[in-house]
Motif scaffolding. Structure first.
Motif, mmCIF file in Angstrom:
data_model
loop_
_atom_site.group_PDB
_atom_site.id
_atom_site.type_symbol
_atom_site.label_atom_id
_atom_site.label_comp_id
_atom_site.label_asym_id
_atom_site.label_seq_id
_atom_site.Cartn_x
_atom_site.Cartn_y
_atom_site.Cartn_z
ATOM 1 N N UNK A 52 0.815 -1.214 0.000
ATOM 2 C CA UNK A 52 0.000 0.000 0.000
ATOM 3 C C UNK A 52 0.845 1.259 0.000
ATOM 4 N N UNK A 53 1.979 1.222 0.677
ATOM 5 C CA UNK A 53 2.879 2.376 0.672
ATOM 6 C C UNK A 53 3.474 2.565 -0.722
ATOM 7 N N UNK A 54 3.817 1.463 -1.376
ATOM 8 C CA UNK A 54 4.331 1.529 -2.751
ATOM 9 C C UNK A 54 3.281 2.141 -3.673
ATOM 10 N N UNK A 55 2.021 1.697 -3.510
ATOM 11 C CA UNK A 55 0.953 2.265 -4.337
ATOM 12 C C UNK A 55 0.864 3.776 -4.155
ATOM 13 N N UNK A 56 0.867 4.228 -2.914
ATOM 14 C CA UNK A 56 0.765 5.666 -2.637
ATOM 15 C C UNK A 56 1.964 6.417 -3.196
ATOM 16 N N UNK A 57 3.135 5.833 -3.099
ATOM 17 C CA UNK A 57 4.336 6.495 -3.622
ATOM 18 C C UNK A 57 4.255 6.636 -5.138
ATOM 19 N N UNK A 58 3.795 5.590 -5.796
ATOM 20 C CA UNK A 58 3.645 5.668 -7.256
ATOM 21 C C UNK A 58 2.660 6.773 -7.646
ATOM 22 N N UNK A 59 1.542 6.835 -6.937
ATOM 23 C CA UNK A 59 0.542 7.861 -7.239
ATOM 24 C C UNK A 59 1.104 9.258 -7.065
ATOM 25 N N UNK A 60 2.153 9.377 -6.246
ATOM 26 C CA UNK A 60 2.770 10.669 -5.994
ATOM 27 C C UNK A 60 4.028 10.881 -6.839
ATOM 28 N N UNK A 61 4.205 10.050 -7.844
ATOM 29 C CA UNK A 61 5.280 10.266 -8.803
ATOM 30 C C UNK A 61 6.593 9.589 -8.480
ATOM 31 N N UNK A 62 6.622 8.727 -7.481
ATOM 32 C CA UNK A 62 7.858 8.029 -7.134
ATOM 33 C C UNK A 62 7.994 6.789 -8.012
#
Length: 550
Positions: free
Chosen positions: A511-521
């Motif tokens: 879930x943290x990876x998902x959020x990071x991707x959504x934020x451009x990481x």
């Protein structure tokens, strides 16, 4: 122009809840900075004494609250450096607990069955030994013999210890100078560093604010390496995602201090704190009766006199970990070596009028070698509440190292007091049979309760009112902030919590990876265990899509 430091992810804390996300995010390609309040000690710096400035005072954080004191790690590696390495999994009934909210405390998506694959991932990454009777300390053996004599069972405890390297010095709490304890310094943290993560010790996070681009700015002070009351500087670092893992006594304080800038915090931030229902009983053994009743003899004329010999918990009584029993009547009793400090000095002396000082206590202390400490973990009512945060950190520091006064208030309910009374009675029934010992419980009257396993101050759950986090560990109303330490655990576990904290942290990473991707990481999920093993990754693969949901 002032330069602004930027990274993809800031992880606050380097214990189980911080090291695990730091490794996976760094291995997935994210730029990760870990801010750790405590120092970074190496093996040769772990010392076997209680002197000010030794590892014993440098790597602990002892916070005195109103009705509850909390002992935690304060170093790179966090609790994994100072704990006794007991790593049992939580009993199945724990995930169905209702507690003080009178409905299921845990998110519906998490049961023992759904968490087991994540437990397995941890066991693949941190070597865990299911200790056998040949690994049990003399104190553990005596506890097992007493349980057997009283018609109870006893169980060797699984532990993150290399038993072939352990020398039974009994100083695990001050850091293992023989590298036998499988702390995070040997797995997740070096693997994170190998993938580019940066760990910064003596960085105490104060608050979090928003940036203009929708990210977060983490504000910290650098701490003096000898006198933790002093700071040597301050700074900020911008990140797209923040992972809070500062510990159950510090994570809610950081969020409380951040509320003015971030906006309202969920109601449950800083509430529903649990001390994991912990309590100490001190038994003073009658050497003659131990020899006569249990038939124990060390071969040198002594039956026991072995308080100082061995290691942390090696034997537990789990007879009451029965899901068919009513809530608040289930608990474990664990033999524990506790250094002759606060936990033993405050033990009550026996007699018709038990007291923690005076002639009876002096006589009790004279027989300290014949002490056996039993550690209870009951089901409490999550009574703890954090008041307004102090000016700096999670406590007002009143000594050069280790000691502070915090804002935690803990008033045990009738449920909690009744559970402690049941466990106290069980200890007495086992150890006072046939005159084996005199058992006295910890006294709450002087300093209140005491825990080394603080939990639940920012817990996960389905109800937005009683849980600060959703079931993916994201802070409600503040996307991109996650909490993955013991504060996310919904309540008392009746066993040592390190394994469950770690499994939940592993489960939170997708879930943290998902959020990071959504934020451009630019980050991926799917790293193997720190040593390259992949069996655990394959087992959890079918579960990952449910944790990457929108």
């Amino acid at each position: 122009m002032n330069s602004v430091e930027r990274t993809d992810v800031v992880v606050i804390g380097s214990g189980f809840g911080g090291a695990i996300p730091a490794y996976h995010l760094a291995a997935g390609g994210a730029r990760v900075v870990v801010l750790e309040r405590g120092p970074h000690l190496t093996t040769d710096e772990y010392e076997h004494d209680f002197k000010l400035g030794s590892s014993y005072t440098r790597i602990f954080d002892f916070v005195v609250g109103d009705g509850m004191s909390v002992l935690g790690g304060n170093c790179v590696g966090g609790g994994s450096v100072v704990y006794f390495a007991a790593m049992p999994r939580a009993p199945r009934f724990v995930f169905e607990r209702r507690g003080s909210i009178h409905r299921r405390m845990w998110p519906s998506s998490i049961t023992r069955d759904t968490l087991d694959p994540w437990y397995d991932r941890v066991a693949e990454s941190i070597p865990i030994t299911q200790q056998g009777w040949e690994d049990v300390s003399y104190a553990g053996g005596l506890w097992a013999a007493a349980c057997h004599h009283a018609g109870r069972t006893a169980n060797p405890v699984p532990a993150a210890v290399d038993t072939s390297a352990c020398v039974n010095c009994n100083w695990m709490m001050a850091g293992c100078r023989f590298d036998a304890k499988e702390s995070l310094l040997f797995n997740y943290l070096p693997a994170a560093v190998a993938h580019g993560a940066e760990i910064r010790p003596l960085h105490e996070v104060q608050s979090i604010t928003r940036t203009d681009d929708g990210g977060y700015r983490v504000h910290y002070k650098t701490v003096h390496d000898e006198d933790y009351r002093l700071t040597t500087g301050e700074g900020t670092i911008d990140a797209k995602v923040v992972v809070l893992a500062a510990g159950s006594a510090a994570t809610p304080v950081i969020l409380q201090r951040s509320e003015a800038a971030l906006g309202p915090m969920p109601h449950a931030v800083g509430r529903y704190f649990s001390g994991n229902g912990e309590r100490l009983n001190t038994a003073v053994l009658n050497e003659d009766r131990v020899r006569e009743v249990l038939g124990l003899d060390r071969g040198d004329g002594l039956a026991y006199a072995a308080n100082q010999i061995g290691k942390g918990p090696t034997v537990a009584n789990w007879d009451r970990l029965d899901g068919s029993l009513p809530e608040y009547t289930r608990y474990s009793l664990e033999q524990l070596y506790f250094p002759p400090g606060l936990g033993t000095i405050l033990a009550l002396a026996g007699g018709t009028d038990p007291t923690w000082f005076g002639l009876d206590k002096k006589e009790m202390l004279r027989h300290w070698r014949s002490w056996l400490i039993i550690f209870q973990m009951i089901e409490d009512d999550n009574e703890g509440v954090f008041g307004p945060p102090p000016a700096r950190g999670n406590a007002d520091r009143i000594s050069q190292q280790m000691l502070g006064v915090g804002r935690l208030s803990y008033k045990p309910t009738a449920n909690t007091l009744g559970a402690w009374a049941l466990a106290d009675a069980e200890c007495k029934d086992i150890l006072e049979r046939d005159g084996l010992a005199t058992v006295t419980p910890w006294t709450n009257d002087l300093v209140g309760a005491y825990t080394v396993h603080p939990l639940a101050s920012c817990r996960i759950g389905d109800d937005p009112y009683t849980s600060a986090l959703d079931d993916l560990h994201e802070l409600r109303g503040h996307p991109g902030i996650f909490v993955t330490d013991g504060s996310a655990v919904p309540g008392a576990l009746t066993v040592n919590p390190a394994m469950t904290i770690s499994a939940l942290a592993e489960r939170a990473v997708p879930g943290i990876v998902r959020a990071a991707r959504e934020r451009g990481v630019r980050v991926t999920y799917g790293a193997p265990a720190p040593d390259g093993s992949t069996a655990g990754r394959r087992a959890t693969a079918p579960l990952v899509p449910t944790l990457l949901r929108d």
